[in-house]
Design a protein around this motif. Structure first.
Motif, PDB file in Angstrom:
ATOM      1  N   PRO A 175       5.759  -6.265  -5.332  1.00 10.92           N
ATOM      2  CA  PRO A 175       4.314  -6.210  -5.499  1.00 10.92           C
ATOM      3  C   PRO A 175       3.554  -5.656  -4.111  1.00 10.92           C
ATOM      4  O   PRO A 175       4.104  -5.463  -3.032  1.00 10.92           O
ATOM      5  CB  PRO A 175       3.930  -7.655  -5.520  1.00 10.92           C
ATOM      6  CG  PRO A 175       5.239  -8.574  -5.590  1.00 10.92           C
ATOM      7  CD  PRO A 175       6.363  -7.388  -5.188  1.00 10.92           C
ATOM      8  N   TYR A 176       2.339  -5.328  -4.640  1.00  5.72           N
ATOM      9  CA  TYR A 176       1.558  -4.511  -3.388  1.00  5.72           C
ATOM     10  C   TYR A 176       1.275  -5.628  -2.605  1.00  5.72           C
ATOM     11  O   TYR A 176       0.626  -6.712  -2.733  1.00  5.72           O
ATOM     12  CB  TYR A 176       0.186  -4.042  -4.094  1.00  5.72           C
ATOM     13  CG  TYR A 176      -0.466  -3.468  -3.339  1.00  5.72           C
ATOM     14  CD1 TYR A 176      -0.419  -1.956  -3.246  1.00  5.72           C
ATOM     15  CD2 TYR A 176      -1.751  -4.143  -2.642  1.00  5.72           C
ATOM     16  CE1 TYR A 176      -1.226  -1.302  -2.077  1.00  5.72           C
ATOM     17  CE2 TYR A 176      -2.701  -3.253  -1.643  1.00  5.72           C
ATOM     18  CZ  TYR A 176      -2.375  -1.898  -1.476  1.00  5.72           C
ATOM     19  OH  TYR A 176      -3.087  -1.258  -0.576  1.00  5.72           O
ATOM     20  N   ASP A 177       1.144  -5.027  -1.240  1.00 10.15           N
ATOM     21  CA  ASP A 177       1.028  -5.938  -0.135  1.00 10.15           C
ATOM     22  C   ASP A 177      -0.465  -5.631   0.315  1.00 10.15           C
ATOM     23  O   ASP A 177      -0.614  -4.499   1.105  1.00 10.15           O
ATOM     24  CB  ASP A 177       2.177  -5.867   1.063  1.00 10.15           C
ATOM     25  CG  ASP A 177       1.595  -6.569   2.309  1.00 10.15           C
ATOM     26  OD1 ASP A 177       0.816  -7.095   2.314  1.00 10.15           O
ATOM     27  OD2 ASP A 177       2.437  -6.214   3.358  1.00 10.15           O
ATOM     28  N   PRO A 178      -1.515  -6.263   0.297  1.00  7.78           N
ATOM     29  CA  PRO A 178      -2.946  -6.056   0.807  1.00  7.78           C
ATOM     30  C   PRO A 178      -2.886  -5.871   2.260  1.00  7.78           C
ATOM     31  O   PRO A 178      -4.195  -5.369   2.463  1.00  7.78           O
ATOM     32  CB  PRO A 178      -3.536  -7.170  -0.094  1.00  7.78           C
ATOM     33  CG  PRO A 178      -2.597  -8.158  -0.181  1.00  7.78           C
ATOM     34  CD  PRO A 178      -1.422  -7.656  -0.437  1.00  7.78           C
ATOM     35  N   ASN A 179      -1.966  -6.200   2.931  1.00  6.76           N
ATOM     36  CA  ASN A 179      -2.096  -6.184   4.323  1.00  6.76           C
ATOM     37  C   ASN A 179      -1.009  -4.943   5.010  1.00  6.76           C
ATOM     38  O   ASN A 179      -1.034  -4.816   6.257  1.00  6.76           O
ATOM     39  CB  ASN A 179      -1.636  -7.578   5.056  1.00  6.76           C
ATOM     40  CG  ASN A 179      -2.494  -8.605   4.695  1.00  6.76           C
ATOM     41  OD1 ASN A 179      -3.644  -8.395   4.929  1.00  6.76           O
ATOM     42  ND2 ASN A 179      -1.967  -9.558   4.275  1.00  6.76           N
ATOM     43  N   ASN A 180      -1.045  -4.017   4.065  1.00  4.02           N
ATOM     44  CA  ASN A 180      -0.093  -2.848   4.637  1.00  4.02           C
ATOM     45  C   ASN A 180      -1.223  -2.025   5.321  1.00  4.02           C
ATOM     46  O   ASN A 180      -2.649  -2.050   5.345  1.00  4.02           O
ATOM     47  CB  ASN A 180       0.390  -1.955   3.470  1.00  4.02           C
ATOM     48  CG  ASN A 180      -0.480  -1.392   2.763  1.00  4.02           C
ATOM     49  OD1 ASN A 180      -1.077  -0.160   3.205  1.00  4.02           O
ATOM     50  ND2 ASN A 180      -0.471  -1.507   1.537  1.00  4.02           N
ATOM     51  N   ILE A 181      -0.634  -1.165   6.261  1.00  2.00           N
ATOM     52  CA  ILE A 181      -1.624  -0.205   7.257  1.00  2.00           C
ATOM     53  C   ILE A 181      -2.588   0.588   6.580  1.00  2.00           C
ATOM     54  O   ILE A 181      -3.845   0.800   6.897  1.00  2.00           O
ATOM     55  CB  ILE A 181      -0.705   0.601   8.258  1.00  2.00           C
ATOM     56  CG1 ILE A 181      -1.471   1.040   9.130  1.00  2.00           C
ATOM     57  CG2 ILE A 181       0.125   1.684   7.304  1.00  2.00           C
ATOM     58  CD1 ILE A 181      -0.699   1.641  10.262  1.00  2.00           C
ATOM     59  N   PHE A 182      -2.356   0.980   5.316  1.00  2.00           N
ATOM     60  CA  PHE A 182      -3.262   2.090   4.407  1.00  2.00           C
ATOM     61  C   PHE A 182      -4.295   1.090   4.121  1.00  2.00           C
ATOM     62  O   PHE A 182      -5.359   1.490   3.727  1.00  2.00           O
ATOM     63  CB  PHE A 182      -2.389   2.901   3.738  1.00  2.00           C
ATOM     64  CG  PHE A 182      -1.566   3.653   4.154  1.00  2.00           C
ATOM     65  CD1 PHE A 182      -1.717   4.154   5.532  1.00  2.00           C
ATOM     66  CD2 PHE A 182      -0.639   4.647   3.409  1.00  2.00           C
ATOM     67  CE1 PHE A 182      -0.757   5.304   5.948  1.00  2.00           C
ATOM     68  CE2 PHE A 182       0.190   5.505   3.967  1.00  2.00           C
ATOM     69  CZ  PHE A 182       0.097   5.871   5.350  1.00  2.00           C
ATOM     70  N   ALA A 183      -3.940  -0.034   3.456  1.00  2.00           N
ATOM     71  CA  ALA A 183      -4.906  -1.124   2.968  1.00  2.00           C
ATOM     72  C   ALA A 183      -6.082  -1.221   3.994  1.00  2.00           C
ATOM     73  O   ALA A 183      -7.297  -1.433   3.669  1.00  2.00           O
ATOM     74  CB  ALA A 183      -4.338  -2.125   2.251  1.00  2.00           C
ATOM     75  N   LYS A 184      -5.555  -1.606   5.256  1.00  2.00           N
ATOM     76  CA  LYS A 184      -6.184  -1.754   6.356  1.00  2.00           C
ATOM     77  C   LYS A 184      -7.179  -0.681   6.774  1.00  2.00           C
ATOM     78  O   LYS A 184      -8.545  -0.870   7.138  1.00  2.00           O
ATOM     79  CB  LYS A 184      -5.375  -2.409   7.376  1.00  2.00           C
ATOM     80  CG  LYS A 184      -4.903  -3.761   7.266  1.00  2.00           C
ATOM     81  CD  LYS A 184      -4.074  -4.022   8.623  1.00  2.00           C
ATOM     82  CE  LYS A 184      -3.310  -5.469   8.455  1.00  2.00           C
ATOM     83  NZ  LYS A 184      -2.643  -6.077   9.552  1.00  2.00           N
TER      84      LYS A 184
END
Length: 125
Positions: free
Chosen positions: A8-17
């Motif tokens: 699943p998508y991790d909303p804390n990945n560097i690109f999300a940030k």
């Protein structure tokens, strides 16, 4: 560390940030579907990353779940970025890794655009 593109998508990945402006980036393009910025560890004289604004882990995930508008907008953004950066002549390379065997390191779809020198063969033989 390579990413399992089926997770699943991790909303804390560097690109999300980066999308949330929690981490600075040197942005070169942005619209409603995509964001483009310079890679912080470039491997070519010109190395730009283009990411969709939606929460997609990989190209496979994006092609399965993205709307037609998101997909078209993202593909157009990649072309716009390459043209505006002057990469069309003499040429550029696009790379999108998906999953562990490809070496995908960030669990957010991203396309690398490389230019500014001869790229050589795609893979070591």
């Amino acid at each position: 560390m390579p990413v399992d593109a089926t997770q699943p998508y991790d909303p804390n990945n560097i690109f999300a940030k980066i999308l949330r402006d929690e981490i600075p980036s040197k942005r070169v393009y942005e619209d409603e579907f995509a964001l483009a910025f310079h890679d912080i560890n470039p491997v070519a004289p010109q190395h730009i990353l283009v990411i969709p604004k939606g929460p997609y882990v990989s190209w496979d995930d994006f092609s399965a779940r993205g709307s037609d508008a998101e997909i078209a907008g993202f593909v157009r953004a990649v072309g716009i970025v390459a043209r505006e950066a002057g990469m069309v002549a003499p040429g550029y390379r696009l790379l999108a890794n998906t999953g562990t065997d490809s070496g995908q390191e960030v669990p957010h779809l991203h396309v690398h655009i490389f230019a500014g020198r001869r790229m050589g063969p795609m893979l070591t033989r």
